[in-house]
Structure formats: C-alpha cells, structure tokens
Scaffold this active site. Sequence first.
Site, mmCIF file in Angstrom:
data_model
loop_
_atom_site.group_PDB
_atom_site.id
_atom_site.type_symbol
_atom_site.label_atom_id
_atom_site.label_comp_id
_atom_site.label_asym_id
_atom_site.label_seq_id
_atom_site.Cartn_x
_atom_site.Cartn_y
_atom_site.Cartn_z
ATOM 1 N N THR A 1 -27.747 -33.171 -18.772
ATOM 2 C CA THR A 1 -26.353 -32.705 -18.846
ATOM 3 C C THR A 1 -25.500 -33.517 -17.880
ATOM 4 O O THR A 1 -24.431 -34.019 -18.239
ATOM 5 C CB THR A 1 -26.263 -31.198 -18.522
ATOM 6 O OG1 THR A 1 -26.959 -30.474 -19.546
ATOM 7 C CG2 THR A 1 -24.823 -30.718 -18.461
ATOM 8 N N SER B 1 -34.119 -36.530 -19.319
ATOM 9 C CA SER B 1 -34.292 -35.313 -18.532
ATOM 10 C C SER B 1 -35.767 -35.012 -18.306
ATOM 11 O O SER B 1 -36.589 -35.247 -19.183
ATOM 12 C CB SER B 1 -33.636 -34.144 -19.274
ATOM 13 O OG SER B 1 -33.890 -32.936 -18.596
ATOM 14 N N HIS C 1 -37.438 -31.975 -17.759
ATOM 15 C CA HIS C 1 -38.136 -30.806 -18.319
ATOM 16 C C HIS C 1 -38.371 -30.872 -19.816
ATOM 17 O O HIS C 1 -39.026 -30.009 -20.387
ATOM 18 C CB HIS C 1 -37.408 -29.514 -17.934
ATOM 19 C CG HIS C 1 -36.120 -29.275 -18.663
ATOM 20 N ND1 HIS C 1 -36.009 -28.325 -19.643
ATOM 21 C CD2 HIS C 1 -34.900 -29.850 -18.552
ATOM 22 C CE1 HIS C 1 -34.764 -28.313 -20.098
ATOM 23 N NE2 HIS C 1 -34.075 -29.234 -19.445
ATOM 24 N N CYS D 1 -25.488 -16.937 -31.045
ATOM 25 C CA CYS D 1 -24.618 -15.766 -31.096
ATOM 26 C C CYS D 1 -23.519 -15.919 -30.053
ATOM 27 O O CYS D 1 -23.802 -16.044 -28.873
ATOM 28 C CB CYS D 1 -25.421 -14.514 -30.796
ATOM 29 S SG CYS D 1 -25.401 -13.350 -32.144
#
Length: 392
Positions: A72, A199, A201, A325
């Site tokens: 990110t 990244s 992970h 959602c």
Amino acid sequence: MNRIYMDNAATTPIHSEVLTEMMPVLTTDFGNPNSLHSFGREAKRYVDVARSRIAKALGCDDNEIYFTSGATESNNWAITGLAKANRHKGNHIITSKIEHPSILETCKKLEREGYRVTYLDVDEMGMVRIDQLLHYLSADTILISIMAANNEVGTIQNLQAIANIAKEKNVIFHTDATQAVGAINLNVHEMGIDALSLSGHKLNGPKGVGALYVHNGVVITPFMNGGEQEFGLRAGTSNVAGIVGLGKAVEINTRDIITNSKKLRTLRDYFIREVTKNIDMTYLNGHPIQRLPNNVNLSFGMVDGESLMCMLDLEGIAVSTGSACSSGSVETSHVLQAMGIAPDLAQGAVRFSLSKDITKEEIDYVVSKLVECVEKLRKISAMTKSQVGKED
Ligand SMILES: *Cc1c(COP(=O)(O)O)cnc(C)c1O
C-alpha cells in the site's frame, strides 16, 4: 475442526525458514542500523543482506530497492512520488480499472490536485486493453501503472508489451507486482520496468513490510521526511526484523518458483475441473491460462457469494468473495464489473487462493463441501423466489 485456508491472496503464514532468520533480530541483534557502534553495524548488515537478496530476485541493483511498510505504501509512494518528480514534463497518468485500491485512490487524489488520469478498460478475461493504452498515450503522459497480476481474478498482464510501449514513448512504467513476485518470473532490468511494488505478507513473509524498486536515473520525490534512511527518500528507523523476513521470503519464493508453480497449476486446474464437473452453472472468472498458479475465482449461478463464504467458514474453509459489504448495501467487485461480468454472477463470485502446502485430499474435501453448500443455497434461493411469487 480441521481448518483449510484458501485465502492466500489476502495473506499467507510466515515460512519457517523466514521465521528462523527473523528470530535473532527480534531478540539479541536488536540494533538500529543507523547507529555507528557494533550493534548498529550488525543491524545494517542484516538490512544490506535483505536488500541484496531482493535485488537479486528482481534482477536489479541493491541501491534500487527501498523498504516500505507494505505494498500500500509502495503504491502510494510510486504514484505520488513519480508523478510529482515529473510534473514539469506533464500531468497525465495511465492506469487500469482493475488496480488495487491503493493505486486507484492515490490516482483519484492526484486528480483532485490537477493531474489527469486515464483508467484503461479490460476485456472479459481481465486483460488490459493495449489498444486503448496506445490510443490514450499523449505528449503529457508521464506515468503508466499497470498491475502485474490481479489479486481477485488472478489474470497476469502482458507486462513486457506494456514495458516496451512505455520505453518507446519515454514514459515511466510502474507495476504493482504484489501478487506476482515469487509466483511468476520477473526481471525488472531485462523487461525494462522502471518501478515495482511488492509486499512481505503475500509471499510467506511478515506483515507490515514491503519494498519499492525504482530504476536508477528515474526521479522520485521522498515519501517520509526525517532521517537519511533508505537513501534519504523514506525516513524512519528501519523495520529490521521485517526487512530480514521480507528478504528471505522473496529469496525462498523465487528459488522455488518452478516447483511451486508447477504443483499449484496442477492442483488449481484439478480443482476447477472438479468443481465445474460437479456443480452446474459454475463459471471461471479471469484468464483461463494467463493466470496466477494459485488463483481460482468462480461464479456460482443463483448463489450469493457472501452466503457461500459464510457457509464454508462454518465448515472451517476460508475463502473470500469478490464483493465487499459497504454501508449495508452489497457492492460488487470493481474488477468483475470492469470485466463486464453480469451483476448476478459477480454477486456469486468466490475466490479460492491455494497455498503450496494444500493437498489433493483437502481439495477433494472442499469440492464435496462446495457441492453441499451450493445445493442448499440454491434450494433456499428457489424457495424465497416462489414465496415472493405467491405474494403477487
Ligand atoms: C495485498 C495487495 C496490496 C496491498 O499490500 P499491503 O502490503 O497489504 O499493503 C496491493 N496490491 C495488491 C495487488 C495486493 O494484492
């Protein structure tokens, strides 16, 4: 209950070899790499080794690797840092509609600051429209950012073709390779990639650590202001343990790329075959061949993906849906939407991302549970439909 984790595109467990390398840094070898004494020098050596391992895996120089807090941050930095450093050349950025939110939201922010951003369409398999890329490139285009492989549907882009176009037009090319590093072969110098995000992970390394590769000679503005860490471009005391873990994870994954991807492809295709054979109205999303070895994204007709995910969770099977959602309403995935998947099928999409340790027996178990769950959900859906019918 025996749990089965099929959500490796969301995160992965730390590899035992990675943890072993991290342990001393978390305990005895705790120095700050910026300190000049022996503790500091020792810590700096750890960071240097990690940087060098990543550079070797990507095919670049050590001083082209900058450590960050994850993809990110790498994506935020790449887009803003490259756009700002090249503002005098133009204000146009080209990306795609299927990028990770860390790219899309950064681009939107830059639009509010006066940059012009083109979001390329993809075809029904999730491949970026190269014809549109050529069409929209203009004299003021300064940056192209296209992901290497999509995190939802697994489609792998024609990176070489895009890199060639960027080079020919003298435009900087950045790629978010978070899902691709360790899964497919990448050599940034050979391919002509100017910047790349990754990244920890997502490839069996620790969370909260990542890297940005920036080709020497490509200018980028600093991301964090403060100390002189990361060649003066990204200040803040280095996450030494994380960096060590990231370096080892990248090394292991690139070392084992052929064996792992071969095994995963076989299991992936077996899984797809078994599911589509045993459950009707099942459709594979993404590219049938040019896709990540561990990605299976399926739409089940007349099934709500979220409900299926919850039912599988009760059986100890962890998967994820293409929909998120938000404020009570279910929004379908921007990736499936861009691919032109019908809304009801996008609603029925579920992503299964396999780990290299998954067994055929586990896959058979998941298929049997899927058959049960989908049948149940379709019965319920048919019942509610007929009840709605009666009320008319
Ligand atoms: C996970 C992911 C990211 C974000 O990575 P973090 O390290 O979790 O911030 C960015 N891009 C893609 C394609 C991803 O899969």
